[in-house]
Design a protein around this motif. Structure first.
Motif, PDB file in Angstrom:
ATOM      1  N   ASN A  17       0.853  -0.958   0.075  1.00  0.00           N
ATOM      2  CA  ASN A  17       0.126  -0.516  -0.049  1.00  0.00           C
ATOM      3  C   ASN A  17       1.193   0.837   0.394  1.00  0.00           C
ATOM      4  OD1 ASN A  17       0.959   0.607   2.355  1.00  0.00           O
ATOM      5  ND2 ASN A  17      -0.933  -0.501   3.569  1.00  0.00           N
ATOM      6  N   THR A  18       2.210   1.559  -0.279  1.00  0.00           N
ATOM      7  CA  THR A  18       3.099   2.329  -0.112  1.00  0.00           C
ATOM      8  C   THR A  18       4.095   2.705  -1.097  1.00  0.00           C
ATOM      9  OG1 THR A  18       2.742   2.185   2.333  1.00  0.00           O
ATOM     10  CG2 THR A  18       4.893   3.862   1.772  1.00  0.00           C
ATOM     11  N   GLN A  39       6.869   9.850  -1.215  1.00  0.00           N
ATOM     12  CA  GLN A  39       6.653   8.520  -0.422  1.00  0.00           C
ATOM     13  C   GLN A  39       5.493   8.345  -0.710  1.00  0.00           C
ATOM     14  OE1 GLN A  39       6.500   5.623   3.666  1.00  0.00           O
ATOM     15  NE2 GLN A  39       7.885   5.374   2.722  1.00  0.00           N
ATOM     16  N   TYR A  64       0.863   7.584   0.357  1.00  0.00           N
ATOM     17  CA  TYR A  64       0.692   5.994   1.635  1.00  0.00           C
ATOM     18  C   TYR A  64      -0.730   6.524   1.293  1.00  0.00           C
ATOM     19  CZ  TYR A  64      -0.979   3.785   5.667  1.00  0.00           C
ATOM     20  OH  TYR A  64      -1.883   3.018   6.450  1.00  0.00           O
ATOM     21  N   ARG A  65      -1.693   5.803   1.100  1.00  0.00           N
ATOM     22  CA  ARG A  65      -3.366   5.738   0.748  1.00  0.00           C
ATOM     23  C   ARG A  65      -3.368   7.002  -0.176  1.00  0.00           C
ATOM     24  NH1 ARG A  65      -5.538   3.790   6.700  1.00  0.00           N
ATOM     25  NH2 ARG A  65      -4.572   1.330   6.662  1.00  0.00           N
ATOM     26  N   TYR A  73      -3.089   1.597  -6.009  1.00  0.00           N
ATOM     27  CA  TYR A  73      -2.384   2.247  -5.246  1.00  0.00           C
ATOM     28  C   TYR A  73      -0.977   2.438  -6.345  1.00  0.00           C
ATOM     29  CZ  TYR A  73      -4.176   0.554  -1.330  1.00  0.00           C
ATOM     30  OH  TYR A  73      -5.299   0.498   0.290  1.00  0.00           O
ATOM     31  N   ARG A  97       3.023  -0.862   4.573  1.00  0.00           N
ATOM     32  CA  ARG A  97       3.092   0.114   5.588  1.00  0.00           C
ATOM     33  C   ARG A  97       2.832  -1.339   6.430  1.00  0.00           C
ATOM     34  NH1 ARG A  97       4.960   5.348   6.975  1.00  0.00           N
ATOM     35  NH2 ARG A  97       3.895   5.950   8.020  1.00  0.00           N
ATOM     36  N   ASP A 155       9.329  -3.320   7.361  1.00  0.00           N
ATOM     37  CA  ASP A 155       8.817  -1.861   6.091  1.00  0.00           C
ATOM     38  C   ASP A 155       9.633  -2.021   5.135  1.00  0.00           C
ATOM     39  OD1 ASP A 155       6.273   0.322   7.310  1.00  0.00           O
ATOM     40  OD2 ASP A 155       6.885  -1.730   7.830  1.00  0.00           O
TER      41      ASP A 155
END
Lengths: 116, 114
Positions: free
Chosen positions: B30-31, B48, B50-51, B72, B96, B101
């Motif tokens: 998801n990242t 970066q 994320y979501r 994503y 994440r 990670d």
């Protein structure tokens, strides 16, 4: 700020010998992660091994092991029984825990050449 | 293979032009993070996602921007290209969560600015 230092620009090793690639790091964060990546001439960064700052034992993945010496702030990669296919650039990296993001900070890399 | 794909593989642009690079993340991740790697250097963190939101940025000017889509995947856009933008651009995907990670990289896009 976090910093990774790789002092060996190039290493030449005979096939089947073991090789140690040096990495020292600097951080004031008590929690961090250390990574090694391999980058062949094709360009893709291939994940090899991970060591967490609180891990009690040194990480191992097949022929790869990480010699983690926390007090010395070193995280050397050891490759046993080297193979011709191990010839590549090797990067040591640290995970930087930015607010919200977890970026990797990389060293300058070491070019490893395995001779037959 | 990591399952992270990038397109195009190579790209040649002239100074002042705009470019869009694309990245598909590994299934379940998801990242997405983007890095610039100049010749002979280690990769440098650009930003970066994320979501679908940018949640961290390195020392790059605003003409470097990005997007993350609901599936994503991600785009890196660079406006007003400069000669120094010539580099290998690497995309990395990760899941994440607390713990490792680990970031898994794609094959990269090699950008040449003339």
């Amino acid at each position: 700020a976090q910093k990774i230092t790789q002092t060996q620009p190039g290493m030449f090793v005979q096939e089947k010998e073991a090789v140690t690639l040096d990495c020292t790091y600097d951080t004031s964060d008590p929690s961090y992660g250390l990574f090694w990546y391999k980058q062949p001439s094709s360009g893709e960064m291939i994940f090899l091994i991970y060591q967490g700052s609180y891990d009690q034992q040194n990480a191992t993945e097949g022929r790869y092991s990480l010699n983690f010496q926390k007090a010395r702030k070193s995280a050397n990669l050891v490759i046993s029984a080297s193979q011709l296919g191990d010839s590549a650039m090797y990067f040591c990296a640290m995970r930087d825990n930015l607010p919200g993001a977890q970026k990797l900070v990389f060293g300058q890399g070491t070019r490893l050449t395995i001779n037959p | 293979e990591t399952g992270v794909t990038q397109s195009p593989t190579h790209l040649i642009k002239t100074r002042g032009q705009q470019v869009t690079l694309r990245c598909s993340s590994q299934s379940g991740h998801n990242t997405v993070s983007w890095y610039q790697q100049a010749l002979g250097q280690g990769p440098q963190f650009i930003f970066q996602y994320y979501r679908e939101e940018e949640n961290g940025r390195g020392n790059f000017p605003p003409r470097f921007s990005g997007l993350q889509f609901p599936n994503y995947s991600s785009e890196l856009n660079v406006n007003a290209l400069e000669l120094d933008d010539s580099a290998l651009y690497l995309c990395a995907s990760s899941l994440r969560q607390t713990g490792t990670d680990t970031q898994y990289f794609g094959p990269g896009t090699r950008l040449t600015v003339l």
